[in-house]
Design a protein around this motif. Sequence first.
Motif, PDB file in Angstrom:
ATOM      1  N   UNK A 161       0.636  -1.228   0.032  1.00  0.00           N
ATOM      2  CA  UNK A 161      -0.103  -0.022   0.035  1.00  0.00           C
ATOM      3  C   UNK A 161       0.853   1.059  -0.138  1.00  0.00           C
ATOM      4  N   UNK A 162       2.079   1.043   0.254  1.00  0.00           N
ATOM      5  CA  UNK A 162       3.158   2.223   0.270  1.00  0.00           C
ATOM      6  C   UNK A 162       2.927   3.144   1.636  1.00  0.00           C
ATOM      7  N   UNK A 163       1.920   2.826   2.594  1.00  0.00           N
ATOM      8  CA  UNK A 163       1.730   3.334   3.821  1.00  0.00           C
ATOM      9  C   UNK A 163       3.047   3.366   4.550  1.00  0.00           C
ATOM     10  N   UNK A 164       3.233   4.377   5.363  1.00  0.00           N
ATOM     11  CA  UNK A 164       4.655   4.611   6.079  1.00  0.00           C
ATOM     12  C   UNK A 164       4.190   5.035   7.359  1.00  0.00           C
ATOM     13  N   UNK A 165       4.840   4.314   8.284  1.00  0.00           N
ATOM     14  CA  UNK A 165       4.880   4.473   9.729  1.00  0.00           C
ATOM     15  C   UNK A 165       6.193   4.720  10.325  1.00  0.00           C
ATOM     16  N   UNK A 166       6.173   5.364  11.624  1.00  0.00           N
ATOM     17  CA  UNK A 166       7.417   5.560  12.518  1.00  0.00           C
ATOM     18  C   UNK A 166       7.179   5.020  13.917  1.00  0.00           C
ATOM     19  N   UNK A 167       8.338   4.151  14.191  1.00  0.00           N
ATOM     20  CA  UNK A 167       8.149   3.524  15.289  1.00  0.00           C
ATOM     21  C   UNK A 167       9.375   3.829  16.193  1.00  0.00           C
ATOM     22  N   UNK A 168       9.094   4.021  17.390  1.00  0.00           N
ATOM     23  CA  UNK A 168      10.470   4.512  18.180  1.00  0.00           C
ATOM     24  C   UNK A 168      10.335   3.345  19.288  1.00  0.00           C
ATOM     25  N   UNK A 169      11.676   2.818  19.601  1.00  0.00           N
ATOM     26  CA  UNK A 169      11.837   1.732  20.328  1.00  0.00           C
ATOM     27  C   UNK A 169      12.981   1.850  21.205  1.00  0.00           C
ATOM     28  N   UNK A 170      12.610   1.072  22.336  1.00  0.00           N
ATOM     29  CA  UNK A 170      13.973   0.971  23.225  1.00  0.00           C
ATOM     30  C   UNK A 170      15.006   0.026  22.893  1.00  0.00           C
ATOM     31  N   UNK A 171      14.596  -1.009  22.146  1.00  0.00           N
ATOM     32  CA  UNK A 171      15.372  -2.076  21.736  1.00  0.00           C
ATOM     33  C   UNK A 171      15.025  -2.625  20.209  1.00  0.00           C
ATOM     34  N   UNK A 172      15.861  -2.837  19.336  1.00  0.00           N
ATOM     35  CA  UNK A 172      15.439  -3.466  18.164  1.00  0.00           C
ATOM     36  C   UNK A 172      16.189  -4.636  18.029  1.00  0.00           C
ATOM     37  N   UNK A 173      15.653  -5.650  17.386  1.00  0.00           N
ATOM     38  CA  UNK A 173      16.019  -7.103  17.289  1.00  0.00           C
ATOM     39  C   UNK A 173      16.214  -7.281  15.764  1.00  0.00           C
ATOM     40  N   UNK A 174      17.148  -7.615  14.964  1.00  0.00           N
ATOM     41  CA  UNK A 174      17.408  -7.899  13.671  1.00  0.00           C
ATOM     42  C   UNK A 174      17.220  -9.400  13.562  1.00  0.00           C
ATOM     43  N   UNK A 175      16.039 -10.100  13.244  1.00  0.00           N
ATOM     44  CA  UNK A 175      16.012 -11.327  12.949  1.00  0.00           C
ATOM     45  C   UNK A 175      15.449 -11.542  11.444  1.00  0.00           C
ATOM     46  N   UNK A 176      16.110 -10.653  10.692  1.00  0.00           N
ATOM     47  CA  UNK A 176      15.516 -10.726   9.312  1.00  0.00           C
ATOM     48  C   UNK A 176      16.345 -11.201   8.420  1.00  0.00           C
ATOM     49  N   UNK A 177      17.160 -12.473   8.631  1.00  0.00           N
ATOM     50  CA  UNK A 177      18.102 -13.213   7.646  1.00  0.00           C
ATOM     51  C   UNK A 177      19.089 -12.838   7.210  1.00  0.00           C
ATOM     52  N   UNK A 178      19.660 -13.899   6.440  1.00  0.00           N
ATOM     53  CA  UNK A 178      21.018 -13.614   5.937  1.00  0.00           C
ATOM     54  C   UNK A 178      21.336 -12.095   5.138  1.00  0.00           C
ATOM     55  N   UNK A 179      20.163 -11.650   4.530  1.00  0.00           N
ATOM     56  CA  UNK A 179      20.380 -10.381   3.751  1.00  0.00           C
ATOM     57  C   UNK A 179      19.888  -9.339   4.819  1.00  0.00           C
ATOM     58  N   UNK A 180      19.853  -9.463   5.906  1.00  0.00           N
ATOM     59  CA  UNK A 180      19.399  -8.630   6.925  1.00  0.00           C
ATOM     60  C   UNK A 180      19.750  -7.094   6.640  1.00  0.00           C
ATOM     61  N   UNK A 181      18.379  -6.384   6.669  1.00  0.00           N
ATOM     62  CA  UNK A 181      18.606  -5.135   6.342  1.00  0.00           C
ATOM     63  C   UNK A 181      19.252  -4.410   7.911  1.00  0.00           C
ATOM     64  N   UNK A 182      18.797  -4.862   8.763  1.00  0.00           N
ATOM     65  CA  UNK A 182      19.331  -4.117  10.202  1.00  0.00           C
ATOM     66  C   UNK A 182      20.847  -4.211  10.166  1.00  0.00           C
ATOM     67  N   UNK A 183      21.288  -5.514   9.816  1.00  0.00           N
ATOM     68  CA  UNK A 183      22.811  -5.304   9.688  1.00  0.00           C
ATOM     69  C   UNK A 183      23.572  -4.634   8.785  1.00  0.00           C
ATOM     70  N   UNK A 184      22.924  -4.376   7.380  1.00  0.00           N
ATOM     71  CA  UNK A 184      23.414  -3.749   6.589  1.00  0.00           C
ATOM     72  C   UNK A 184      23.316  -2.163   6.764  1.00  0.00           C
ATOM     73  N   UNK A 185      22.129  -1.943   7.462  1.00  0.00           N
ATOM     74  CA  UNK A 185      21.805  -0.652   7.817  1.00  0.00           C
ATOM     75  C   UNK A 185      22.882   0.119   8.803  1.00  0.00           C
ATOM     76  N   UNK A 186      23.199  -0.773   9.741  1.00  0.00           N
ATOM     77  CA  UNK A 186      24.003  -0.246  10.637  1.00  0.00           C
ATOM     78  C   UNK A 186      25.821  -0.515  10.499  1.00  0.00           C
ATOM     79  N   UNK A 187      25.996  -1.013   9.099  1.00  0.00           N
ATOM     80  CA  UNK A 187      27.217  -1.245   8.522  1.00  0.00           C
ATOM     81  C   UNK A 187      28.040  -2.154   9.663  1.00  0.00           C
ATOM     82  N   UNK A 188      27.419  -3.288  10.118  1.00  0.00           N
ATOM     83  CA  UNK A 188      28.086  -4.361  10.433  1.00  0.00           C
ATOM     84  C   UNK A 188      28.810  -5.418   9.565  1.00  0.00           C
ATOM     85  N   UNK A 189      30.068  -5.169   9.741  1.00  0.00           N
ATOM     86  CA  UNK A 189      30.759  -6.305   8.743  1.00  0.00           C
ATOM     87  C   UNK A 189      30.240  -7.841   8.947  1.00  0.00           C
TER      88      UNK A 189
END
Length: 587
Positions: free
Chosen positions: A170-198
Motif C-alpha cells: 500500500x506504500x503506507x509509512x509509519x514511524x516506530x520508536x523503540x528501546x530495543x531493536x532485534x534484527x532477526x531478518x535473515x542472511x540479507x538482514x537490513x538491520x545488519x546492513x543499515x548499521x554497517x556491521x561487517x
Amino acid sequence: MGSTTQAVELVDVLVVGGGPVGLITAFQLARNLPKSSHRIKIIEKQPKSSQDQYGRAITLFPRSSEMLDQLGLAEQLAQQCFACRSTVNYDKDGNESPGRGWSFMENMKDTKWDFALVLRQKYQEEIFRNALAKEGVELEAPWELKSIEVLEGVGMGGYRVITGLENPQTREKRVVKCRYLIGADGGRSFVRRALDIPFDGSSSEDKWVRVDGVIETDLPKPRTYCAIESPTHGNVLWAALDHGATRIGYAFTAERQKAYKVFDEKAAVKEAIASVKPFSLKFKQVDWWTVYVVGQRIARSFFVNDCIFLAGDACHTHSSGAAQGMNTGMHDAVNLGWKLSLVLQGLAKPDILHTYEAERLPNVRRLINYDKDISRLMTMQLPEEWTGDPNADPNIVLGQVMAEAATFSSGLGIFYEPDTYLNFDQSSGLSSVQSGQRAPDVSLQKPATFEATRLQTETPNVARFYVIIFAGDVAVTKSQLAAFTDAVASLQWLFNSATPISWLSIFDGPGGPSAYETLGGMPFGRVFYDENHSAHERYGIAANKGAVFVLRPDGWVGTVTEMGANGGSALEKYFKRFLVLRGDAKL
C-alpha cells in the motif's frame, strides 16, 4: 524520516523478521512482560502467502526441542512432526554402510526428546504465530523496515531507536520508536546492513539443491534420515518429512551445471532422480525446491549501540549440511529472550545484555568451523585443514567428523564458558555437572500422589532462576541442610516475590507421607523425590553431601555450591552480580 506531523508509535521492542527466530524471541518477551506496561511489535516484509511457503529449515535437534518444551511449545510441534530416530547410509552401489553419515542421530540420549523433530518451517511458524497471538501480539505483515536512526544522548534503556516502516503493497509509512531493536531478518538482514556491521566470511564455488515433495521409490528404508554416497552428486541427503513428504538434497557441481542454460523445477527433479541412483525416484508432487551457494559468514558484532541485536541468520549463515541453521537461531532467541525480559522489567542490570554475544559467539564459531568441513566433505572434497591421508574417502571422513561433533549437533553438549558473571564456578568436586553446562533433565516424583514428572517440566522458561537443592539422603544430610537454612535466612531478598527466583528441593529416595516429616521442618519451595536415586547419580552428587544448583531461565547451570554454611554467601555472590534487588521479605 517522513512528515514531521506523522504520529510516532512507541514500543519497548521492535522485532524485525517473522521467521522462527523472530517469533520465538517475540513470544518470550510477550509472555514474560506485563502487558499493561510493555509493548512488543514484530514485523515481516513478506506477505503471508509468501511467508507460508514450504521448504526452508526442517529439523530440530534434542536441545532445541527441550528449550521449546520449557517454553510450552514443543508438544504442539510433536503433534505434527516426523519423529526421526532411524538413519541409514548407502554407498554408491546401494549397499548399507553402518556408522557413516547421520548415524550419530541414533545415539542422542539423556533426554526425553531423543530424536530429530522434523517439521517444515511453514508448520513451525504457524504454531509460533498462534502462540504469540495468544499472548496478545500479532505478526504484522507485510511491513518492511526502511530506516534506522540511533539517537545520541538518550541513555541505555530509553527510546533510543527511531525506525521508518513501509507497507510494500500500500506504500503506507509509519514511524516506530523503540528501546530495543532485534534484527532477526535473515542472511540479507537490513538491520545488519543499515548499521554497517561487517559480515565476515566467504562463499564457495559449490551449489546445492533441495527438493521437497511426495515421492515413490524402491529405496529400502525411505522413512529415515538417509545419506547416499553418489559419485556424481556428493553425499546426498534423503530426509523423511512431515505429512508423508521427503526432501532430497544434492551437490550441484560445476560439471553438472554445464548441462543447463536454465535450471528450473524440471531440471531440479531430473538431477534429484540422478542423484539417488542406483535407487529409483519419482515425484508425485513437488512442494518446493531451491538452489543456493554454500558459504559461511559471521557478523562482527551481535549487539551494537547498547540497543540493537542481531539473531539467527542475520548474524551467522552457513550451509544446511549439518542441519543446524534453525537450531542455532533457536539458541540465539532463547539466550536473548530471558535476559531482555529481565532488563525491561528492571529485575536485571543492563550489563547482562552483553553476555548474549559473549555466550553465543564462541558456539557460532564452533559451528562455522564444523560446517566448513561438513560442506566440503559432502561435496566430496577433504577439509581445507586436512592433514591426514590425501587419498582418504570423504564419505568415511564425513562419518567420523559428524560422530565427533555428535553432542554439539544434538545441542546437548553445547556449553557456555565459565566466567565470573552468569556461569560462575564456586564448587570443586561437588558434582559432575558444572556451571555453563546444560542442566540434565531427570525423572522426579511428586509428593503425596507420587506422580512422575521431569525437572524440565518443573522449571519452565518464564525468565526466572531456579535454586535446586539436591538434599541427598536427608537422614544423613540434615545438619548440612540446617546450616544452609541458617545461612540463607538473613538473605530476605532471595525470597522476595519480586525477585525472579524460585526454589525446589529434591530428596534422595522414595517419598514418604509428608515432606515436612521427611525433613523435620518446612522445605524450601516445591518438593520432589528422587525415588531411584537416578537424579542424584546423573548430576554426580553424593547422597551424603548434597549440593545446591542455580539453573538459569534457559536451562543452563549458573553456579553450583555446597549445601552448608557457605551456601548462602555463594548464592549472594552469584545473584548480586546481575540482579537488581528490591525490598525485603520474610522467610
